[in-house]
Design a protein around this motif. Sequence first.
Motif: not given
Length: 533
Positions: A46-53, A77-98
């Motif tokens: 989980a931790s490995s996949v999350a940081v890489r995603e 600033r808002q675009q970058l904050l949304r991108l960071i949230e998107e990145a974490v959500q993508t990682a969350c979805g990938r870990v959940f999928e695995l």
Amino acid sequence: MEVRFWAATDVGRTRDHNEDNFLVDKKLNLFIVADGMGGHAAGEVASSVAVREVRRVLAERRDVVEGFVNEESAVGRQQLLRLIEEAVQTACGRVFELAQENAERRGMGTTLSLLLVAGRRGFIGHVGDSRIYLARTGQVHQLTEDHSLINELIKRGRLKPGDAFDSPYKNAVTRAVGVYESVEVDTFDFDVLPGDNFLLCSDGLSCYIDDEITQAYLSGENIKEIPDRFIRLANESGGKDNITAVVVRAVAAVEEESKRRVTEVRYKLDTLRAIPLFKYLGYKGLVKVMNITDSRRLKAGEVVFEEGARDDAFFVVLEGKVRITTGGVTLAELGSGSHFGEMAMVDKAPRSATATVVDDAKLLIIQRQQFYELMRRDPVMSVKLMWSFIQVLNTRLRMTNAELMSSRETIDVLRRHQVGGVVAEMPALDPNVAAVGALPVDVTDELIPGFLFAESEAGGTDPLLRVDAERGTDGAAGQDAEGEGAPPRAAPRPTAAERPAPVEARPTLATPPPDVGDADDDVDIEPPDDEAE
């Protein structure tokens, strides 16, 4: 501004393998710490996949980061904050999928705390109970808020901070990446000043350090030695969990830049503090307000807004001069430190006057929606702001009634002296209004309820950017830090000998997959010790 860093991780004294992962991307100035949890090697996965995603998503959208660095703006600033949230959500979805693909890994997840330094600002994304600390001018501030059961109990008054070590729930987290398909992510940004030191760490370290220790270690001259010193401290204190420390230091390219940036931030904070609307806020609250502001430079003759127009912004004059007029009549000329347009925060009425720049000006702008979101996230701060609004409106009502009564008396005198003896009837004012208007207007009569100082604004999701080198260098800052109205200090942490044996709330996991810890050309990842072997 140059960014220096160093990192280290260790299995600790009680675990037989390392569930932590960290990542450093030198090109992106991206730093991540993740603490995995689950069974059958799931925590490491989980931790490995999350940081890489997270790193993959941010690298693929590098243009957003570079665009902000090249031209800082509120939109960027808002675009970058949304991108960071998107990145974490993508990682969350990938870990959940695995996890769904392998029954032995179901329920696996990880904490994740990331710092992205883009130009002169820092951006944070955070889930779980790993932490990010800021050490600035002799003070240490925890920038992230623990998403843990312990923290929730403390916030609700069910547990005292000093009793956290005795609680059987101390390792239980309320948010994690990958346990569910999505997760709520704390994101925010703040000014990074030359001389700032950051510590990203897992709870295997944070449970053993306090502000004094953190400040002493982060002030070390050789940054490459600092992570190992933290790990040594944690192991000597018990080493009950995996330990990870990433240290980041901002260094000014030019000394003059450092002085200019510190002066700029101090002036913004002092200006906001002088505004009646924000007078009950401490430094943490002021910084939260400053973080939602945008700055704009306007030339002499430019119109900020016109009479009758509708907008949703509140303005603070940092430099220059602004003239307020209505119907061609000048009402006021506002210089540095003044503010106008605050009623747009509470109603949608058309502007009652026109604001025009007289001398070239720099304005701070607060948008209504961002102001509302700030209040929604912090109920204590919201109470303070609403009470300030009530006082401002109350003062205006009293002044208006006083002026109305004075005008009535003047008109009565004029009518009693009309030529021909003709006196027109005047409509009678509501006696209640007349009584209020007769009261003297005096700011010393304001009521200040105790609840305004019962507790400080909620901490964690925004940084405390205090730029004074010493406490109490000015009246408000010193009083807010230690004087009247300051919240009670938390009970001291127990020593290592006084702490109970660790509660194994997070299962011990098996050996990680072989791909964990591999580094590519522009990413430095330090694998756990057992992997390196």
